[in-house]
Every structure is written in structure tokens, then in C-alpha cells.
Design a protein around this motif. Structure first.
Motif, short mmCIF file in Angstrom:
data_model
loop_
_atom_site.label_atom_id
_atom_site.label_comp_id
_atom_site.label_asym_id
_atom_site.label_seq_id
_atom_site.Cartn_x
_atom_site.Cartn_y
_atom_site.Cartn_z
N ARG A 7 29.71 -68.70 55.37
CA ARG A 7 28.88 -67.80 54.47
C ARG A 7 27.78 -68.53 53.83
NH1 ARG A 7 30.20 -62.38 55.09
NH2 ARG A 7 32.38 -62.05 55.58
N SER A 8 26.54 -67.73 53.63
CA SER A 8 25.52 -68.29 52.97
C SER A 8 25.82 -68.19 51.53
CB SER A 8 24.12 -67.48 53.51
OG SER A 8 24.17 -66.47 53.04
N ALA A 9 24.83 -68.26 50.79
CA ALA A 9 24.86 -68.74 49.28
C ALA A 9 24.58 -66.93 48.92
CB ALA A 9 23.55 -69.37 48.78
N SER A 10 24.00 -66.25 50.00
CA SER A 10 23.96 -64.71 49.30
C SER A 10 25.11 -63.99 50.10
CB SER A 10 22.52 -64.21 49.88
OG SER A 10 22.70 -64.18 51.36
N GLY A 11 25.92 -64.74 50.58
CA GLY A 11 27.22 -64.15 51.18
C GLY A 11 27.30 -63.44 52.81
N ALA A 12 26.02 -63.82 53.13
CA ALA A 12 26.00 -63.36 54.47
C ALA A 12 26.63 -64.22 55.39
CB ALA A 12 24.39 -63.36 54.81
N PRO A 13 27.17 -63.78 56.49
CA PRO A 13 27.91 -64.77 57.76
C PRO A 13 27.09 -65.44 58.36
CG PRO A 13 27.76 -62.22 58.49
CD PRO A 13 27.33 -62.50 57.05
N ILE A 14 27.41 -66.66 58.50
CA ILE A 14 26.77 -67.72 59.33
C ILE A 14 27.45 -68.58 60.22
CG2 ILE A 14 24.47 -67.88 57.70
CD1 ILE A 14 25.86 -70.47 56.56
N ALA A 15 27.10 -69.17 61.01
CA ALA A 15 28.24 -70.12 61.80
C ALA A 15 27.55 -71.38 62.01
CB ALA A 15 28.28 -69.40 63.28
N LYS A 160 20.55 -71.18 53.78
CA LYS A 160 21.31 -71.58 52.60
C LYS A 160 22.88 -71.58 52.84
CE LYS A 160 17.55 -69.75 49.94
NZ LYS A 160 16.49 -69.50 50.89
N PRO A 161 23.41 -72.32 53.45
CA PRO A 161 24.98 -72.52 53.36
C PRO A 161 25.82 -72.89 52.26
CG PRO A 161 24.02 -73.92 55.10
CD PRO A 161 22.81 -73.51 54.14
#
Length: 187
Positions: A7-15, A160-161
Motif C-alpha cells: 500500500r502507498s502512504a495514502s492507502g492506494a494499492p501498489i505492487a 510513496k510506498p
């Protein structure tokens, strides 16, 4: 090549995708969420509906033309200069570190830092709007002072991980930096 969800710092999913090309060469790629067609359609529709309402009130067709033109130009600027799909870090122990940002339009921005300039890779913290944000950065060695730092280069500024993802990237970078230090000390 393995890809793990974070998750990114804003809570969005990242990989995070880690690829080891050799013992002293690793590529770490953080993929951001792609542009959602639903949100793009909603914003475009809202702008065009507002422009149509202004057209009805003013009876001036230039309002509709301007809205279409501004929306299209804004979309092109957003895709070409703002929306980053992925950020990658290629660490080659004998050469240096390459940082690449790939935009949604296909444009890529690449920066290369020679390994002789790299003092260390660290996880730093900053306070932003009443919360602590962690980020990975490269410390560049000051040419005049071997113990000093001349510049701090932040990494993964768009995605922003969170800290757990940054720790994985940090460990990979440190393994290669340690291999380089032991190779330099032995020779």
C-alpha cells in the motif's frame, strides 16, 4: 521475478516487483494503480455538463468549444507530466543506480547516479500534516569532504510506498552496497 502487493502512504494499492539480474544487479519496480476510466469519465462529464449549463445561460457556443479544448489539453498534460504508472530502481554494484519514472503517456524520465558518488541508501522520515511519512533516499558523497553528504535524492516520490515496502527495497540496495564495499576493501 516476484511481485508483491503493498500500500502507498495514502492507502492506494501498489505492487513491488524484484528482479535479480545477477549477484550485484537488481531491479526494483513499484507499480502505481492505473488511471481509472470511471474517474476520468466522471471528471470529463462534470466539466462538459458545467460548460453546457453555461452555454444554455449565455447562449455562446465558444463556451462548449473552450470546455472541450481545455479538457483535452488538461488530459494530455496530466498523462504526459503528472500521472506516473511505475517507478524503477536499477542498482548495479559496479556502475551505479538508475532511477526511472514511466508516465501514463509512455514518456520515461531517467536519472543515473555513478556508484562513486553514492555514500549510502537510507530510509528517512518526515512529518507531513500531523503524520510521519517514510521515504527512501540516496545520499550523495560530498567531493570535498568524504564524510559529508552533498545531496539527498529521494526515490519513489510519486508512488510513496509505506515503510514495509521501503524496507524490502532498502535491504536489496544494502546487499549490493555491502558487496561493493567488501570488493573494494579486498582489492
Amino acid at each position: 521475478m516476484e511481485e508483491r502487493p503493498y500500500r502507498s502512504a495514502s492507502g492506494a494499492p501498489i505492487a513491488l516487483r524484484c528482479r535479480q539480474h545477477s549477484a550485484s544487479c537488481r531491479e526494483l519496480v513499484v507499480r502505481c494503480p492505473r488511471l481509472q476510466l470511471r474517474s476520468l469519465s466522471a471528471v470529463t462529464s462534470a466539466v462538459w455538463l458545467a460548460a453546457y449549463a453555461l452555454f444554455v445561460l449565455s447562449e455562446n457556443s465558444m463556451v462548449l468549444s473552450a470546455a472541450i479544448f481545455i479538457t483535452l489539453i488538461g488530459l494530455i498534460i496530466y498523462l504526459h507530466f503528472v500521472k506516473i504508472d511505475q517507478e524503477s530502481l536499477l542498482v548495479i554494484g559496479s556502475l551505479g543506480i538508475q532511477v526511472t519514472s514511466s508516465y501514463a503517456s509512455g514518456k520515461e524520465s531517467t536519472t543515473f547516479i555513478e556508484m562513486g558518488q553514492v555514500k549510502d541508501v537510507v530510509i528517512n522520515e518526515a512529518i507531513h500534516m500531523q503524520k510521519v511519512v517514510y521515504y527512501l533516499c540516496i545520499l550523495l558523497q560530498d567531493p570535498g569532504d568524504p564524510q559529508g553528504v552533498s545531496e539527498v535524492v529521494p526515490l519513489f516520490q510519486s508512488s510513496k510506498p509505506r515503510l514495509d515496502c521501503l524496507i524490502e527495497v532498502y535491504k536489496s540496495c544494502q546487499e549490493i552496497l555491502e558487496q561493493r564495499k567488501t570488493a573494494l576493501q579486498s582489492s
